[in-house]
Motif scaffolding. Structure first.
Motif, PDB file in Angstrom:
ATOM      1  N   GLU A   8      -4.661 -44.384 -47.405  1.00 31.28           N
ATOM      2  CA  GLU A   8      -3.788 -43.406 -48.044  1.00 31.28           C
ATOM      3  C   GLU A   8      -3.448 -42.257 -47.090  1.00 31.28           C
ATOM      4  O   GLU A   8      -2.315 -41.771 -47.077  1.00 31.28           O
ATOM      5  N   THR A   9      -4.410 -41.842 -46.269  1.00 30.49           N
ATOM      6  CA  THR A   9      -4.169 -40.769 -45.307  1.00 30.49           C
ATOM      7  C   THR A   9      -3.092 -41.171 -44.306  1.00 30.49           C
ATOM      8  O   THR A   9      -2.175 -40.384 -43.998  1.00 30.49           O
ATOM      9  N   TYR A  10      -3.192 -42.383 -43.797  1.00 32.76           N
ATOM     10  CA  TYR A  10      -2.229 -42.862 -42.813  1.00 32.76           C
ATOM     11  C   TYR A  10      -0.852 -43.067 -43.436  1.00 32.76           C
ATOM     12  O   TYR A  10       0.173 -42.737 -42.830  1.00 32.76           O
ATOM     13  N   ILE A  11      -0.818 -43.621 -44.633  1.00 32.79           N
ATOM     14  CA  ILE A  11       0.465 -43.873 -45.289  1.00 32.79           C
ATOM     15  C   ILE A  11       1.187 -42.562 -45.585  1.00 32.79           C
ATOM     16  O   ILE A  11       2.388 -42.420 -45.315  1.00 32.79           O
ATOM     17  N   ARG A  12       0.461 -41.598 -46.124  1.00 32.40           N
ATOM     18  CA  ARG A  12       1.077 -40.293 -46.424  1.00 32.40           C
ATOM     19  C   ARG A  12       1.583 -39.622 -45.158  1.00 32.40           C
ATOM     20  O   ARG A  12       2.653 -39.016 -45.148  1.00 32.40           O
ATOM     21  N   ALA A  13       0.800 -39.722 -44.083  1.00 35.35           N
ATOM     22  CA  ALA A  13       1.221 -39.112 -42.820  1.00 35.35           C
ATOM     23  C   ALA A  13       2.489 -39.771 -42.294  1.00 35.35           C
ATOM     24  O   ALA A  13       3.430 -39.084 -41.853  1.00 35.35           O
ATOM     25  N   LEU A  14       2.549 -41.086 -42.341  1.00 36.04           N
ATOM     26  CA  LEU A  14       3.731 -41.799 -41.856  1.00 36.04           C
ATOM     27  C   LEU A  14       4.974 -41.442 -42.667  1.00 36.04           C
ATOM     28  O   LEU A  14       6.068 -41.311 -42.115  1.00 36.04           O
ATOM     29  N   ILE A  15       4.807 -41.283 -43.979  1.00 37.34           N
ATOM     30  CA  ILE A  15       5.941 -40.896 -44.821  1.00 37.34           C
ATOM     31  C   ILE A  15       6.429 -39.494 -44.447  1.00 37.34           C
ATOM     32  O   ILE A  15       7.630 -39.256 -44.298  1.00 37.34           O
TER      33      ILE A  15
END
Length: 313
Positions: free
Chosen positions: A207-214
């Motif tokens: 979730e941390t990586y996905i939110r950052a990429l968004i």
């Protein structure tokens, strides 16, 4: 005073609200997600969660469920008639009466629409496009992930942003500001370290990586990054096609067609470039006028709007 219940059932959370005839919320309750597709116990487990939530709402409000004149639910995962029938049968066995079940995308339409007939585009955890036309006909498009070519949701954007970095670092297909953003945020120094980070997208820290990429995607898009503009054009093309399919296949009376926008991508993030692209693509292919409405209220409000509009409860 008559009471009505609305239920907005998602994959991670289910919201329950008790309304009066003036659409005031008298009590609310939140419980676990109720999408049967995410559960080992399928319909039985989901129905139990909903039944428990309804009773918790009633207890909080100090009423009996039998005191509610009508209950309307918008539930994620109710995409086909057999799913509707199975969930309805399960809830009837518990003793629930005078209720209706729809896919949760339809209550978004009722929550944001002024006329009651509109197209609803949702870009959040997933993508769906639901519509209710002026005759009451209902149609759901998208919502099947890769099988229906869904684009513009959070996971899709994160995947495409990661791919753009890969294309930059490994294939030399074009520079993107996403690379520097990702490297700095996660302390990456080599392309081998970058490639190793793909495991994080499926791990406990996903979730941390996905939110950052968004976030990186929209920052770069709004700065004019070419790779992000290409990605945005793809998802705007798909969203415009969904809206136009409803506009041409259904009947919408009046001078303009309402499009209700929901989901975090469209309502909480700086996605004006994306929305402007959608508007331009729709306008280029249709002579109809469209009015775009960002949903600024809880989707569960669509339940009481629908009850009072159509069920004469």
């Amino acid at each position: 005073m008559p009471h009505y219940i609305g239920v907005d059932g998602g994959g991670t959370k289910t919201c329950y609200a008790l309304f009066d005839e003036n659409k005031n919320i008298l009590a609310d309750w939140s419980g676990p997600g109720s999408n049967h597709e995410n559960m080992d116990g399928s319909f039985g487990e989901a129905a139990q969660i909903i039944w428990d939530g309804l009773n918790a709402l009633a207890a909080k409000a100090g009423i009996s469920l039998a005191d509610a004149r009508f209950t309307l639910m918008g539930l994620a995962g109710i995409d086909h008639p057999f799913q509707h029938d199975e969930m309805r049968a399960r809830l009837e066995r518990f003793g629930l009466r005078d209720f209706a079940i729809y896919n949760d995308g339809f209550i978004v339409v009722k929550a944001g629409s002024i006329s009651g007939a509109a197209i609803g585009l949702n870009n959040g955890t997933g993508t769906c496009c639901n519509a209710i036309d002026s005759t009451g006909r209902m149609l759901q498009l998208a919502g099947l992930g890769d099988f229906s070519g869904d684009m513009g949701n959070g996971h899709w954007i994160a995947t495409m942003a990661y791919r753009a970095i890969y294309d930059d670092v490994y294939l030399g297909l074009g520079r993107t500001a996403l690379t520097a953003m990702f490297y700095e945020r996660f302390g990456i120094e080599t392309r081998e370290q970058f490639l190793g980070s793909v495991a994080e997208l499926d791990g406990g820290n996903a979730e941390t990586y996905i939110r950052a990429l968004i976030d990186f995607f929209f920052d770069a898009l709004n700065s004019g990054d070419a790779a992000c503009q290409n990605i945005c054009d793809m998802m705007a093309e798909r969203s415009a096609a969904l809206i136009l399919a409803h506009a041409t296949g259904l009947q919408f009376d009046g001078d303009e067609i309402e499009v209700v926008l929901s989901g975090s991508i469209l309502t909480k993030l700086p996605s004006a470039v994306y929305l402007d692209m959608i508007k331009a693509k729709v306008a280029a292919r249709s002579e109809r006028r469209f009015r775009y409405i960002k949903l600024d209220k809880p989707p569960v409000v669509g339940c009481i709007n629908w009850i009072l509009q159509e069920f004469n409860a």
